[in-house]
Design a protein around this motif. Structure first.
Motif, mmCIF file in Angstrom:
data_model
loop_
_atom_site.group_PDB
_atom_site.id
_atom_site.type_symbol
_atom_site.label_atom_id
_atom_site.label_comp_id
_atom_site.label_asym_id
_atom_site.label_seq_id
_atom_site.Cartn_x
_atom_site.Cartn_y
_atom_site.Cartn_z
ATOM 1 N N LYS A 141 36.695 51.046 44.856
ATOM 2 C CA LYS A 141 36.615 50.157 43.706
ATOM 3 C C LYS A 141 35.787 48.931 44.077
ATOM 4 N N GLN A 142 34.812 48.633 43.236
ATOM 5 C CA GLN A 142 33.934 47.493 43.511
ATOM 6 C C GLN A 142 34.676 46.184 43.324
ATOM 7 N N GLU A 143 34.592 45.311 44.316
ATOM 8 C CA GLU A 143 35.169 43.976 44.208
ATOM 9 C C GLU A 143 34.079 42.935 44.451
ATOM 10 N N VAL A 144 34.121 41.882 43.670
ATOM 11 C CA VAL A 144 33.133 40.811 43.772
ATOM 12 C C VAL A 144 33.863 39.505 44.061
ATOM 13 N N THR A 145 33.402 38.808 45.078
ATOM 14 C CA THR A 145 34.059 37.571 45.518
ATOM 15 C C THR A 145 33.059 36.437 45.500
ATOM 16 N N GLN A 146 33.498 35.299 44.983
ATOM 17 C CA GLN A 146 32.635 34.118 44.975
ATOM 18 C C GLN A 146 33.322 32.989 45.743
ATOM 19 N N ILE A 147 32.569 32.431 46.669
ATOM 20 C CA ILE A 147 33.074 31.341 47.491
ATOM 21 C C ILE A 147 32.022 30.230 47.511
ATOM 22 N N PRO A 148 32.422 28.948 47.313
ATOM 23 C CA PRO A 148 33.806 28.507 47.102
ATOM 24 C C PRO A 148 34.230 28.662 45.662
ATOM 25 N N ALA A 149 35.523 28.482 45.386
ATOM 26 C CA ALA A 149 36.011 28.543 44.011
ATOM 27 C C ALA A 149 35.607 27.294 43.235
ATOM 28 N N ALA A 150 35.473 26.187 43.947
ATOM 29 C CA ALA A 150 35.063 24.938 43.314
ATOM 30 C C ALA A 150 34.208 24.145 44.294
ATOM 31 N N LEU A 151 33.260 23.394 43.735
ATOM 32 C CA LEU A 151 32.336 22.627 44.568
ATOM 33 C C LEU A 151 31.966 21.359 43.824
ATOM 34 N N SER A 152 32.019 20.235 44.517
ATOM 35 C CA SER A 152 31.656 18.954 43.919
ATOM 36 C C SER A 152 30.632 18.282 44.814
ATOM 37 N N VAL A 153 29.465 17.939 44.275
ATOM 38 C CA VAL A 153 28.399 17.343 45.069
ATOM 39 C C VAL A 153 27.766 16.189 44.286
ATOM 40 N N PRO A 154 27.130 15.244 44.998
ATOM 41 C CA PRO A 154 26.434 14.163 44.297
ATOM 42 C C PRO A 154 25.128 14.653 43.706
ATOM 43 N N GLU A 155 24.706 13.992 42.662
ATOM 44 C CA GLU A 155 23.455 14.333 41.991
ATOM 45 C C GLU A 155 22.281 14.293 42.971
ATOM 46 N N GLY A 156 21.369 15.232 42.802
ATOM 47 C CA GLY A 156 20.163 15.247 43.622
ATOM 48 C C GLY A 156 20.232 16.191 44.815
ATOM 49 N N GLU A 157 21.436 16.619 45.168
ATOM 50 C CA GLU A 157 21.560 17.520 46.312
ATOM 51 C C GLU A 157 21.126 18.940 45.964
ATOM 52 N N ASN A 158 20.659 19.635 47.001
ATOM 53 C CA ASN A 158 20.410 21.067 46.874
ATOM 54 C C ASN A 158 21.696 21.791 47.266
ATOM 55 N N LEU A 159 22.004 22.886 46.609
ATOM 56 C CA LEU A 159 23.262 23.568 46.921
ATOM 57 C C LEU A 159 23.105 25.075 46.808
ATOM 58 N N VAL A 160 24.051 25.766 47.444
ATOM 59 C CA VAL A 160 24.039 27.226 47.476
ATOM 60 C C VAL A 160 25.404 27.752 47.058
ATOM 61 N N LEU A 161 25.395 28.670 46.116
ATOM 62 C CA LEU A 161 26.613 29.367 45.706
ATOM 63 C C LEU A 161 26.541 30.795 46.234
#
Lengths: 111, 114
Positions: A1-21
């Motif tokens: 059975k295919q399972e999909v996981t996303q980490i992190p569940a929540a992310l808070s960053v200041p404006e202007g930053e580059n980020l990766v989900l």
């Protein structure tokens, strides 16, 4: 059975930053992977679609990559803005015309 | 080009009643899928229709049913509503639903069962 996981569940960053989900999936036999954005109480907005034969897709400040062999995808957001605050969902397409979704990453960009 | 349209946007129903939700896909799209979204289970696939035929169905009880009309518009019906059916119901349209096609979602119908 295919399972999909996303980490992190929540992310808070200041404006202007580059980020990766991050998004990982257990079965590499996918046809494509789609990234969506969902604002509170609203529907899903398609951001990027990566076919199984592709390695990455770009749209504006967004770049998504796909590594089928390792079962991973990343969504890179450059120069984040408060308007990027939303829940980001990844979904893999199986052969049976259905999408299997991760639980999402709730992103908050602080001004 | 109009997007996916779902009606109504909000519904409040009583346990035991039945409800019908409607979805109009993007013009030219022939595949319509339905998903249920809840805080606990996330997004779960209900069923998919193409050319008025159900091609795939998720793991939901028989109280959940759907149909598609010749103009590709789709309806889903939930009978004998339970409190646990409270959710955001999302409809997705794609050109043909096959491997390389992109899915586009509507704004959803928020169903509350009291």
């Amino acid at each position: 059975k295919q399972e999909v996981t996303q980490i992190p569940a929540a992310l808070s960053v200041p404006e202007g930053e580059n980020l990766v989900l991050n998004c990982s999936f257990t079965d590499s036999a996918i046809y494509n992977l789609q990234w969506f954005r969902q604002d509170p109480g609203k529907g899903l907005t398609s951001l990027l679609l990566i076919q199984s034969s592709q390695r990455e897709q770009t749209s504006g400040r967004l770049n998504a990559s796909l590594d089928k062999s390792s079962g991973r995808s990343t969504l890179y957001i450059a120069a984040s803005q408060p308007g990027d605050s939303a829940t980001y969902l990844c979904a893999v397409k199986l052969g049976a015309q259905k999408l299997v979704f991760g639980q999402g990453t709730r992103l908050t960009i602080n001004p | 080009k109009a997007g996916v349209t779902q009606t109504p946007r909000y519904l409040i129903k009583t346990r035991g009643q039945q409800v019908t939700l409607s979805c109009s896909p993007i013009s030219g799209h022939r595949s319509v899928s339905w998903y249920q979204q809840t805080p606990g289970q996330g997004l779960q696939f209900l069923f998919e229709y193409f050319s008025e035929t159900q091609r795939n169905k998720g793991n939901f009880p028989g109280r959940f049913s759907g149909r598609q009309f010749s103009n590709s518009r789709s309806e889903m019906n939930v009978s004998t509503l339970e409190l646990g059916d409270s959710a955001l119901y999302l409809c997705a349209s794609s050109f043909n639903g096959y491997m390389n096609t992109e899915a586009f979602f509507g704004q959803g119908t928020r169903l509350t069962v009291v």
